[in-house]
Design an enzyme around this catalytic site. Structure first.
Site, PDB file in Angstrom:
ATOM      1  N   ARG A   1       0.848  -1.196   0.000  1.00 23.66           N
ATOM      2  CA  ARG A   1       0.000   0.000   0.000  1.00 23.66           C
ATOM      3  C   ARG A   1       0.884   1.247   0.000  1.00 23.66           C
ATOM      4  NH1 ARG A   1      -4.047  -2.205   4.744  1.00 23.66           N
ATOM      5  NH2 ARG A   1      -2.053  -2.434   5.797  1.00 23.66           N
TER       6      ARG A   1
ATOM      7  N   ASP B   1       7.335  -6.431   2.760  1.00 23.98           N
ATOM      8  CA  ASP B   1       7.013  -7.757   2.254  1.00 23.98           C
ATOM      9  C   ASP B   1       6.395  -7.546   0.870  1.00 23.98           C
ATOM     10  OD1 ASP B   1       6.562 -10.468   2.271  1.00 23.98           O
ATOM     11  OD2 ASP B   1       4.808 -10.396   3.574  1.00 23.98           O
TER      12      ASP B   1
ATOM     13  N   HIS C   1       6.586 -12.443   7.858  1.00 24.15           N
ATOM     14  CA  HIS C   1       7.216 -11.141   7.730  1.00 24.15           C
ATOM     15  C   HIS C   1       7.673 -10.590   9.093  1.00 24.15           C
ATOM     16  CE1 HIS C   1       6.933  -6.721   6.206  1.00 24.15           C
ATOM     17  NE2 HIS C   1       8.160  -7.082   6.480  1.00 24.15           N
TER      18      HIS C   1
ATOM     19  N   ASP D   1       1.681  -0.293   8.492  1.00 26.93           N
ATOM     20  CA  ASP D   1       1.664   0.822   7.539  1.00 26.93           C
ATOM     21  C   ASP D   1       0.321   1.558   7.486  1.00 26.93           C
ATOM     22  OD1 ASP D   1       0.280  -1.254   6.467  1.00 26.93           O
ATOM     23  OD2 ASP D   1       1.168  -1.137   4.475  1.00 26.93           O
ATOM     24  N   ASP D   2      -0.702   1.044   8.168  1.00 27.81           N
ATOM     25  CA  ASP D   2      -1.998   1.712   8.106  1.00 27.81           C
ATOM     26  C   ASP D   2      -2.380   2.366   9.433  1.00 27.81           C
ATOM     27  OD1 ASP D   2      -2.316  -0.652   9.429  1.00 27.81           O
ATOM     28  OD2 ASP D   2      -4.031  -1.358   8.275  1.00 27.81           O
TER      29      ASP D   2
ATOM     30  N   ASP E   1      -0.781 -12.494  16.663  1.00 27.14           N
ATOM     31  CA  ASP E   1      -1.271 -11.693  17.799  1.00 27.14           C
ATOM     32  C   ASP E   1      -2.114 -12.531  18.771  1.00 27.14           C
ATOM     33  OD1 ASP E   1      -2.925 -11.701  15.584  1.00 27.14           O
ATOM     34  OD2 ASP E   1      -3.495  -9.599  15.700  1.00 27.14           O
TER      35      ASP E   1
ATOM     36  N   SER F   1      -7.702  -8.718   6.891  1.00 24.04           N
ATOM     37  CA  SER F   1      -8.930  -9.185   7.543  1.00 24.04           C
ATOM     38  C   SER F   1     -10.185  -8.475   7.021  1.00 24.04           C
ATOM     39  CB  SER F   1      -8.808  -9.036   9.058  1.00 24.04           C
ATOM     40  OG  SER F   1      -8.630  -7.683   9.408  1.00 24.04           O
TER      41      SER F   1
END
Ligand code: UD1
Ligand code: MN
Length: 450
Positions: free
Chosen positions: A118, A146, A194, A216-217, A294, A325
């Site tokens: 992204r 990645d 990753h 990154d978001d 997680d 997701s």
């Protein structure tokens, strides 16, 4: 022998039947279903969620078994396991001293940013990190990429040239060998692969002693760095802590106390902008899971009763509508999380109250001294004259019902509710502080509550 064969055959038939049912149900077009039955979609989502959980459970069991088999040859690795997870029992004073003594200000805290494909997201996140970063030497930025996406790589390269960002690339871009029923979760396998690469780089190639991990978001708050710099000292001086997170899972606008300084301990690993020490990676890295990292962290085998620090008002928020997701959780929940806007000079404050020995007795007294009221009383505004109240839950359905009513996240991971500390979940409901708590004699989380 024959009986065994029969049993085996029956089990295989049973599993096949379940899988067929699953595939038939899940692959049906949700749009078509929507027209016919409004709630079928919801049920499908539930079903899917249950299947994910089941698969994760299976993964864990399998993983545990593999670990057990490997153990004898693992000795060298386990030598590296550090921090003894035994809080000392000397009361607050010694910790306070060690908190005061601890030399945390010069430790380099790299920001590890996890990226994939992204380009616009990485641009937005990097711009914000660069905007709020107070000190380039203390907070170096490592972007790990990645997916081999060229446009994203070019974007990151811009920051390498114009700023001092380090760009590393996950070298193994091959498909992950995921068995068929899990293939739709391949993304989670890639993310896990990753993370393993990136964290090994941070600790074994760059040799850092701690890391702040962001994806990154994520947007960050103006005091993001101040928050982590100050809490790092707490993390270093308390063996019962294993992370600091920027995230409040129940931190929706209107559900938080308007107090940017307020910090908590939590038994639920929040992720989403979080910090750990090198020691932790030496412990977790060698057994890092293939997927769902997680939730794996939230399992008692990893968490080992350790807690994290989290803020009342989140220091990150996610804008990742399109992700592995999918958007549903984003639309229903994530986008409502409030990002803190007011700068708090955390490093100027004494945060030693967050250390377990200081925190726990005060927390316990505070919670169980509160007036106890029923959910009904809270819901009908009958207790509005009280600024803070306690609502008791005894069973899992109890908690679910209360959570649903007050807008609290109602899921459990390994028996722990999101944001819970010692079973207590605290939120603001119509300007009143409500602490949803187990009975005073509570001892530990019930693993069967999932
Ligand atoms: C969700 C979690 C995320 C967690 C992930 C794995 C939220 C809001 N996010 O991811 O914190 O790490 O589950 O359990 O709860 N990425 C790769 N390789 C890929 C795909 C993605 O490295 O092949 C990276 C992305 O750049 C991103 C991270 O992994 O930094 C998470 O991916 P994303 O697509 O945002 O998935 P979520 O559903 O948000
Ligand atoms: Mn995301």
């Amino acid at each position: 022998m024959r009986r065994k064969h029969v049993i085996f055959f029956v089990v295989v038939m049973f599993l096949t039947w379940n899988m067929l049912m699953y595939v038939t149900l899940v692959t049906k077009s949700p749009n078509a279903l929507q027209h016919h039955h409004g709630d079928v979609k919801v049920k499908l989502n539930d079903l899917q969620e249950q299947i994910v959980l089941q698969i994760q459970e299976n993964e864990k069991i399998l993983h545990d078994l593999q670990q057990k088999q490997k153990q004898p040859s693992n000795e060298v690795v386990s030598q590296a396991v550090p921090k003894i997870v035994k809080p000392n029992n000397t009361g607050g004073l010694e910790n306070k001293l060690s908190y005061n003594k601890v030399k945390a200000d010069n430790v380099i805290l790299p920001i590890l940013m996890i990226a994939c494909n992204r380009a616009d997201a990485i641009q937005r996140s990097l711009d914000l990190v660069l905007k709020y970063r107070p000190d380039a030497k203390r907070f170096p930025i490592i972007v790990s990429q990645d997916c081999g996406h060229e446009e994203t790589a070019n974007m990151i390269q811009k920051y390498v040239t114009e700023h001092d960002v380090i760009h590393i690339k996950q070298p193994d871009l091959g498909k992950v060998n995921v068995p068929w029923p899990q293939r739709k979760f391949e993304g989670y396998y890639k993310i896990s692969r990753h993370y393993k690469f990136a964290l090994n780089q941070v600790f074994h190639t760059y040799n850092h002693s701690a890391v702040i991990i962001v994806e990154d978001d994520l947007d960050i708050s103006p005091d993001f760095f101040e928050y982590f710099a100050a809490t790092f000292r707490v993390l270093m001086s308390d063996n019962s802590l294993w992370c600091v997170s920027a995230w409040n899972d129940n931190g929706k606008r209107g559900m938080v106390k308007n107090d940017p300084e307020l910090l908590h301990r939590t038994d639920f690993f929040p992720g989403l902008g979080w910090m750990m020490e090198r020691n932790m990676w030496l412990e977790l890295g060698p057994k890092w899971p293939d997927a769902f990292w997680d939730d794996w962290m939230r399992h008692p085998d990893q968490r080992k009763d350790r807690s994290c620090i989290r803020p009342e008002i989140s220091r990150t928020s996610t804008f990742g509508k399109k992700g592995v997701s999918k958007g549903l959780f984003f639309e229903k929940h994530l986008k409502f999380i409030q990002l803190n806007e007011k700068y708090v000079a955390f490093t100027q404050k004494d945060l030693s109250y967050l250390i377990k020995e200081n925190y726990d007795p005060a927390f316990h007294k505070f919670i169980y001294d509160l007036p106890e009221v029923s959910l009904k009383e809270v819901a009908t505004d009958n207790t509005k004259h009280l600024s803070e109240v306690r609502v008791t839950y005894r069973t899992k359905p109890d908690f679910k019902a209360i959570a649903k009513h007050l807008g609290i996240m109602d899921d459990f991971k390994a028996g722990v509710e999101r944001t819970a500390y010692r079973g207590v979940v605290s939120i603001t409901f119509k300007d009143q502080r409500v602490h949803v708590a187990p009975p005073v004699e509570w001892k530990k989380y019930d693993l069967t509550w999932t």
